[in-house]
Scaffold this active site. Structure first.
Site, PDB file in Angstrom:
ATOM      1  N   PRO A 177       9.499   6.054  26.652  1.00  0.00           N
ATOM      2  CA  PRO A 177       8.889   7.127  25.866  1.00  0.00           C
ATOM      3  C   PRO A 177       9.387   8.491  26.331  1.00  0.00           C
ATOM      4  O   PRO A 177       9.359   8.790  27.518  1.00  0.00           O
ATOM      5  CB  PRO A 177       7.392   6.954  26.147  1.00  0.00           C
ATOM      6  CG  PRO A 177       7.241   5.520  26.519  1.00  0.00           C
ATOM      7  CD  PRO A 177       8.506   5.167  27.258  1.00  0.00           C
ATOM      8  N   GLU A 178       9.887   9.285  25.400  1.00  0.00           N
ATOM      9  CA  GLU A 178      10.366  10.616  25.719  1.00  0.00           C
ATOM     10  C   GLU A 178       9.314  11.641  25.294  1.00  0.00           C
ATOM     11  O   GLU A 178       8.217  11.285  24.882  1.00  0.00           O
ATOM     12  CB  GLU A 178      11.719  10.855  25.056  1.00  0.00           C
ATOM     13  CG  GLU A 178      12.799   9.912  25.579  1.00  0.00           C
ATOM     14  CD  GLU A 178      14.188  10.263  25.084  1.00  0.00           C
ATOM     15  OE1 GLU A 178      14.385  11.365  24.543  1.00  0.00           O
ATOM     16  OE2 GLU A 178      15.085   9.428  25.247  1.00  0.00           O
TER      17      GLU A 178
END
Length: 272
Positions: free
Chosen positions: A2-3
């Protein structure tokens, strides 16, 4: 992993269910995450009210009334969801934060690379947050700033953009997309990129991230939002993961190169 957009989507999803709620404690099923979960987490949180749910870089900050902040990180494949307390946990549901009203904020982390950390001090002093660069959606990220920070740097501009001490939260996917929009080859030395092109890059970073947040993030493997919804920005990716496909602008084939041990995608016609 997840960014920043995925973490921001998660923050927005859980905030309405968590802010203003009193915590009735914590249930830790597996304390061995990337860093050990505090042994006294239940006692620390019990009876405390969540004043705000914020984000710094890829960390979610649950600021509690009076003092103290809980830092949450989703690691490689983690997720946070608000579910009824009676919902049976799965094998990878490691930590529950018990909310008044019969709900829990549940951390699922199959690879156990996430984190649940506590600090009684201002969170910006925490070792995981101290020394970080500006937020990419803040007014601090400008072309002039990137230009100044890049002088004399010989590393690839993509790695420069992904350096959290330069700017936080620009991960592999969004760095590739922003560099494409700015017309900059990801392997070019950061110190050889001019001021005008950094102005374009700063604007491209903000635009890509804002669009990704609006689309709910990018689901490449197993990311879902705090409400369980997948991210749809994958459908808007111009170069990332599109090796061999036609560039949307010039029609030339998208290429892949490994930079800093990460796959980087670019158009040989539009980026130089």
């Amino acid at each position: 992993m997840p960014e920043l957009p995925e973490v921001e989507v998660t923050r927005r999803g859980i905030a309405p269910h968590v802010e203003g709620r009193r915590l009735e404690g914590a249930r830790v099923r597996e304390p061995r995450l990337r860093w050990p979960v505090p042994e006294d987490l239940d006692a620390i949180l019990r009876g405390r009210r969540v004043a705000a749910v914020e984000r710094r870089a890829k960390y979610l900050l649950l600021r509690l009334e009076s003092s103290g902040t809980l830092l949450l990180h989703l690691g490689m494949s983690g997720s946070l969801r608000v579910v009824p307390a009676e919902t049976p946990p799965t094998a990878h549901d490691h930590v529950d934060l018990l909310l008044e009203g019969g709900m829990v904020l549940r951390l699922r982390d199959p690879r156990r690379f996430g984190a649940v950390l506590w600090t009684p001090e201002p969170p910006e002093r925490h070792p995981r947050l101290a020394g970080l660069g500006p937020e990419p959606l803040s007014p601090e990220l400008t072309g002039d700033y990137l230009y100044r920070r890049s002088r004399g740097r010989r590393l690839a501009v993509k790695n420069f953009l992904m350096d959290a001490q330069v700017v936080v939260g620009v991960g592999n996917i969004y760095a590739s997309e922003a560099l494409y929009r700015a017309g900059i080859h990801p392997g070019r030395e950061a110190g050889r990129v001019g001021r005008d092109r950094y102005v374009l890059l700063a604007a491209a970073v903000a635009a890509v991230l804002e669009e990704a947040i609006a689309a709910g993030g990018t689901t490449l493997r197993d990311f879902t939002s705090g409400e369980g919804a997948p991210g749809y920005f994958r459908q808007e990716l111009a170069v990332y993961g599109r090796e061999g496909e036609a560039c949307p602008v010039c029609g030339r084939g998208i290429r892949k190169v490994v930079i800093g041990q990460r796959s980087s995608f670019f158009c040989p016609g539009c980026q130089r």
